[in-house]
Design a protein around this motif. Structure first.
Motif, mmCIF file in Angstrom:
data_model
loop_
_atom_site.group_PDB
_atom_site.id
_atom_site.type_symbol
_atom_site.label_atom_id
_atom_site.label_comp_id
_atom_site.label_asym_id
_atom_site.label_seq_id
_atom_site.Cartn_x
_atom_site.Cartn_y
_atom_site.Cartn_z
ATOM 1 N N HIS A 53 0.829 -1.204 0.000
ATOM 2 C CA HIS A 53 0.000 0.000 0.000
ATOM 3 C C HIS A 53 0.866 1.257 0.000
ATOM 4 N N ALA A 96 1.467 6.941 -6.630
ATOM 5 C CA ALA A 96 0.377 7.863 -6.934
ATOM 6 C C ALA A 96 0.768 9.296 -6.605
ATOM 7 N N SER A 97 1.479 9.477 -5.516
ATOM 8 C CA SER A 97 1.913 10.829 -5.165
ATOM 9 C C SER A 97 2.899 11.382 -6.183
ATOM 10 N N MET A 99 0.809 4.207 -2.832
ATOM 11 C CA MET A 99 0.594 5.595 -2.454
ATOM 12 C C MET A 99 1.764 6.478 -2.892
ATOM 13 N N SER A 118 -5.096 4.399 -5.415
ATOM 14 C CA SER A 118 -4.723 4.606 -4.019
ATOM 15 C C SER A 118 -5.917 4.376 -3.094
ATOM 16 N N SER A 139 -6.471 0.696 -3.008
ATOM 17 C CA SER A 139 -5.454 0.077 -2.163
ATOM 18 C C SER A 139 -5.745 0.303 -0.678
ATOM 19 N N GLU A 140 -6.244 1.487 -0.365
ATOM 20 C CA GLU A 140 -6.570 1.772 1.033
ATOM 21 C C GLU A 140 -7.721 0.903 1.525
#
Length: 291
Positions: free
Chosen positions: A41, A48-49, A45, A137, A140-141
């Protein structure tokens, strides 16, 4: 044909992995699964960031190019106006200079517009990628939360299984006391030891009861009891003023008791030595009659 050494090594490694999986602690494996899910995860993230950051960077560049384009357009427009004004005033040299400046601004404007066009295309692609990264994201969360809930359930099941194993082991220890530890005696051994000590004590008591000294103590106690009974009867008769027991029987009982006590106290005495002691009670009895 496969290499036997390589094949054997692979077999040993597979067997070793299987042994590790069989003997591994479930809680440790759950912890490993938790760390792996969190790491995955975190990677999603982070990716994605980075995509969103790239989209933000292109957006800032696009805004800067738009500002540069508007500025160059304004400068080129002013240069053309000044060149036209100078031409109307008849100053052809100045008009030519303004025209040259306007051409420079126009060239720069073309380059900025090209960059703006390219940056706009890249920004659109980055915007699509950023939206996809945000969706991934969030997915995934949600998946991480679901995995964490499953991990919590597995951890609770592992704790319950461990407690059940402890209870089962304790029950086995109660059913077969001492079989798990060689330093702890078994119930059968403890029972045998207690029974042996109890039997030895009973045997020693039986031997003690059959000794000569024990018989002498019984005889002495019996004589004392007879004298006490005779004396009690005498006191009762004196108190009541009656003759509850014949005097001859009382004296005979006293004499028998004294003789019995004397015999137990001096078992090795001869008849000659015992006769004076036996006459002493008769004398005391005669003295009591005289009184």
């Amino acid at each position: 044909m496969a290499n036997p050494l390589s094949k054997g090594w692979k077999y040993l490694m597979a067997s070793f992995d299987n042994k590790i999986d069989e003997n591994a602690d479930p809680k440790i494996q759950i912890q490993q699964a938790t760390e792996a899910a969190q790491k995955q995860h975190q990677q999603i993230m982070q990716h994605a960031s980075q995509i969103i950051g790239q989209q933000k960077q292109l957006e800032m560049k696009l805004n800067r190019l738009v500002t540069d384009r508007d500025k160059l357009q304004e400068q080129a427009r002013q240069a053309i106006q000044l060149a036209d004004k100078s031409a109307n005033e008849g100053d052809s040299v100045k008009a030519q200079e303004f025209n040259n400046t306007a051409e420079v601004f126009a060239s720069q404007l073309v380059a900025v517009e090209q960059q703006l066009e390219q940056t706009t295309a890249l920004h659109q692609q980055a915007e699509v990628a950023a939206k996809d990264a945000v969706a991934k994201s969030k997915e995934s969360e949600m998946r991480l939360k679901e995995q964490m809930s499953q991990i919590d359930a597995l951890r609770a099941q592992a704790d319950q299984a461990k407690m059940q194993e402890s209870v089962t082991k304790s029950m086995d220890s109660l059913n077969q006391f001492g079989t798990q530890d060689s330093s702890v005696p078994t119930l059968d051994a403890v029972r045998e030891k207690i029974e042996r000590r109890y039997a030895d004590a009973l045997g020693a008591q039986e031997l003690t009861q059959n000794t000569v000294s024990d018989r002498m103590a019984e005889i002495a106690q019996s004589g004392t009891d007879m004298r006490a009974s005779a004396r009690l009867a005498e006191l009762r008769a004196e108190a009541l003023g009656t003759s509850a027991t014949p005097k001859g029987q009382l004296e005979a009982g006293v004499e028998d008791a004294e003789e019995l006590i004397d015999e137990t106290s001096t078992p090795s005495a001869t008849p000659e030595t015992a006769s004076p002691e036996a006459d002493a009670p008769e004398a005391s009895a005669d003295e009591s009659e005289k009184k």
